[in-house]
Design an enzyme around this catalytic site. Structure first.
Site, PDB file in Angstrom:
ATOM      1  N   ASP A   1      -6.277  -4.513  -1.805  1.00  7.28           N
ATOM      2  CA  ASP A   1      -5.855  -5.871  -2.145  1.00  7.28           C
ATOM      3  C   ASP A   1      -5.936  -6.102  -3.651  1.00  7.28           C
ATOM      4  O   ASP A   1      -6.742  -5.458  -4.332  1.00  7.28           O
ATOM      5  CB  ASP A   1      -6.798  -6.917  -1.527  1.00  7.28           C
ATOM      6  CG  ASP A   1      -6.840  -6.822  -0.028  1.00  7.28           C
ATOM      7  OD1 ASP A   1      -5.866  -6.363   0.567  1.00  7.28           O
ATOM      8  OD2 ASP A   1      -7.877  -7.225   0.536  1.00  7.28           O
TER       9      ASP A   1
HETATM   10  N1  URA Z   1     -10.146  -4.088   3.409  1.00  7.83           N
HETATM   11  C1  URA Z   1      -9.813  -5.213   2.764  1.00  7.83           C
HETATM   12  O1  URA Z   1     -10.057  -6.307   3.249  1.00  7.83           O
HETATM   13  N2  URA Z   1      -9.224  -5.103   1.561  1.00  7.83           N
HETATM   14  C2  URA Z   1      -8.949  -3.947   0.973  1.00  7.83           C
HETATM   15  O2  URA Z   1      -8.411  -3.923  -0.136  1.00  7.83           O
HETATM   16  C3  URA Z   1      -9.296  -2.766   1.656  1.00  7.83           C
HETATM   17  C4  URA Z   1      -9.901  -2.878   2.888  1.00  7.83           C
END
Ligand code: URA
Length: 237
Positions: A102
């Site tokens: 993310d």
């Molecule tokens: N889980 C999440 O919530 N975000 C990420 O970037 C990776 C795994």
């Protein structure tokens, strides 16, 4: 490498399509029309299709990048935000990220130009372990930790068993490490939200046997063949 594979890897046609190009006399090797469909291309050969030279397929390369928060994991962003590609701009090969983190998640991201490797790692059957360090507000309860370990409903999907270690705990904040073997969109954030603790900071610290090591945020390093082999060996399915 067989000529049809060579043409296919240059992105010009499928292997069957390449055979047709050869049949039609459109492929030349070192100036002469190629008559032999099973020809093995040598490194010094000059191959042309319709007179246009084909370059040798790109060497497969593998990198570990320490993604800082605030970078999108895409090759280009229509909104013009910084992307992980900005951090690897000086790598000559056309690499791309394996999976994604993310925007606000930091940590380990593998990048490569090897499609087979990327598919093996990302395939749901791969089950490769990914470890995240998670900071949440408030003291987490034992019950919430047990639920994270056993599996929680994150909306239409129940996560499988996870390893969860509590690294630090007080009234104000908790720091945990969680290892998951799936890769649902925003999975870790959704898991912690499901147990009443929205994530404040999230960092991926390892993928299988590959850790962040001494990498600094925003920096990358090349993986060696042993590391690549080990990662592939850790993919099931
Ligand atoms: N889980 C999440 O919530 N975000 C990420 O970037 C990776 C795994």
């Amino acid at each position: 490498m067989r000529i049809n594979k060579f043409i296919a890897q240059a992105g010009l046609a499928s292997r069957r399509g390449a055979d047709k190009l050869i049949e039609a006399g459109r492929v030349r090797v070192n100036g002469g029309v190629l008559l032999e469909p099973g020809y093995d291309v040598r490194p010094e050969d000059q191959v042309t299709v319709d007179g246009k030279p084909l370059s040798a397929p790109e060497k497969k390369v593998y990198y570990a990048l320490y993604k800082p928060a605030g970078y999108v994991t895409t090759v280009s962003d229509p909104q013009g935000r910084p992307t992980v590609m900005d951090l690897v701009a000086d790598i000559p090969e056309r690499i791309y990220p394996v999976g994604r983190l993310d925007l606000q998640t930091s940590g380990l991201l593998i990048m490569t130009n090897d499609g087979d490797f990327a598919r093996a790692l990302m395939h749901p059957s791969s089950q490769i372990g990914k470890v995240y360090r998670v900071l949440i507000a408030g003291g987490i309860s034992k019950e919430a930790v047990s639920r994270l370990r056993a599996g929680v409903d994150i909306g239409g999907f129940v996560t499988s068993r996870a390893r969860v270690d509590l690294l630090h705990w007080d009234r104000h904040a908790s720091l945990l490490e969680i290892e998951i073997h799936e890769g649902k969109n925003r999975q870790v954030r959704r898991m912690f939200k499901a147990v009443g603790h929205p994530v404040e900071q999230l960092e991926r610290i390892s993928i299988g046997s590959l850790g962040l090591g001494r990498l600094r945020p925003g920096k990358y390093r090349r993986l060696n063949p042993d590391e690549v082999r080990r990662l592939l060996g850790e993919c099931h399915g």
